[in-house]
Enzyme design. Structure first.
Site, PDB file in Angstrom:
ATOM      1  N   GLY A   1       0.816  -1.220   0.000  1.00  0.00           N
ATOM      2  CA  GLY A   1       0.000   0.000   0.000  1.00  0.00           C
ATOM      3  C   GLY A   1       0.845   1.263   0.000  1.00  0.00           C
ATOM      4  N   CYS A   2       1.886   1.258   0.808  1.00  0.00           N
ATOM      5  CA  CYS A   2       2.752   2.442   0.899  1.00  0.00           C
ATOM      6  C   CYS A   2       3.531   2.642  -0.392  1.00  0.00           C
ATOM      7  CB  CYS A   2       3.686   2.317   2.098  1.00  0.00           C
ATOM      8  SG  CYS A   2       2.767   2.241   3.663  1.00  0.00           S
ATOM      9  N   THR A   3       3.896   1.540  -1.049  1.00  0.00           N
ATOM     10  CA  THR A   3       4.584   1.639  -2.337  1.00  0.00           C
ATOM     11  C   THR A   3       3.642   2.250  -3.371  1.00  0.00           C
ATOM     12  OG1 THR A   3       6.014  -0.235  -1.828  1.00  0.00           O
ATOM     13  CG2 THR A   3       5.706   0.301  -4.167  1.00  0.00           C
TER      14      THR A   3
END
Length: 155
Positions: free
Chosen positions: A46-48
């Site tokens: 998700g952060c990527t």
């Protein structure tokens, strides 16, 4: 837990190390608008996705007068690996002691699958040229968030 920021609040000042260990302050961006986004962990799906979305839209945001800063509790070394692995162009800052995350109310109680725990609350704060909060988005989704910000800011 710190009260959530609302438009008109003064954005808490901060100085944190970037992926290369250089100190970056919110004050360095005075006179420009800054999108400060808080995310749980580098090198996670998700952060990527979120970091890549910001990188893909960086020119558009910069053209509209916005700088972008991502803050997570990761150490600078992990942020450097994240930046290299994903060819990220956004400024990534390390907040391992979570002081800045807490001052922006981006760290606190979370609920997931019926479990309650302390963690990073995915949040985005838009700071105006004078250091005041223009928009405060809490509990945002990683996917589609950048497009929503662009729409909300009228870019």
């Amino acid at each position: 837990m710190t009260e959530r920021l609302t438009p008109g609040d003064v954005a808490p000042a901060f100085t944190l190390p970037d992926a290369d260990g250089n100190e970056v302050s919110l004050a360095d961006h005075k006179g420009r608008k800054v999108i400060v986004y808080f995310y749980p962990a580098a090198l996670t799906p998700g952060c990527t996705k979120q970091a890549c979305d910001f990188t893909d839209n960086l020119e558009l945001l910069a053209g509209a007068g916005y700088d972008v800063i991502g803050v997570s509790p990761d150490k600078p070394e992990k942020l450097a690996r994240f930046r290299e692995a994903e060819s990220l162009k956004v400024t990534l800052l390390a907040d391992p002691d979570k002081k800045v995350l807490e001052s922006y109310a981006a760290f606190g109680e979370k609920k997931n699958y019926g479990r309650t725990y302390q963690g990073v609350i995915r949040s985005t704060i838009v700071v105006d040229e004078d250091g005041k909060v223009e928009h405060a988005f809490y509990n945002v989704r990683a996917t589609g968030h950048v497009a929503k910000i662009i729409k909300d800011l009228g870019i």
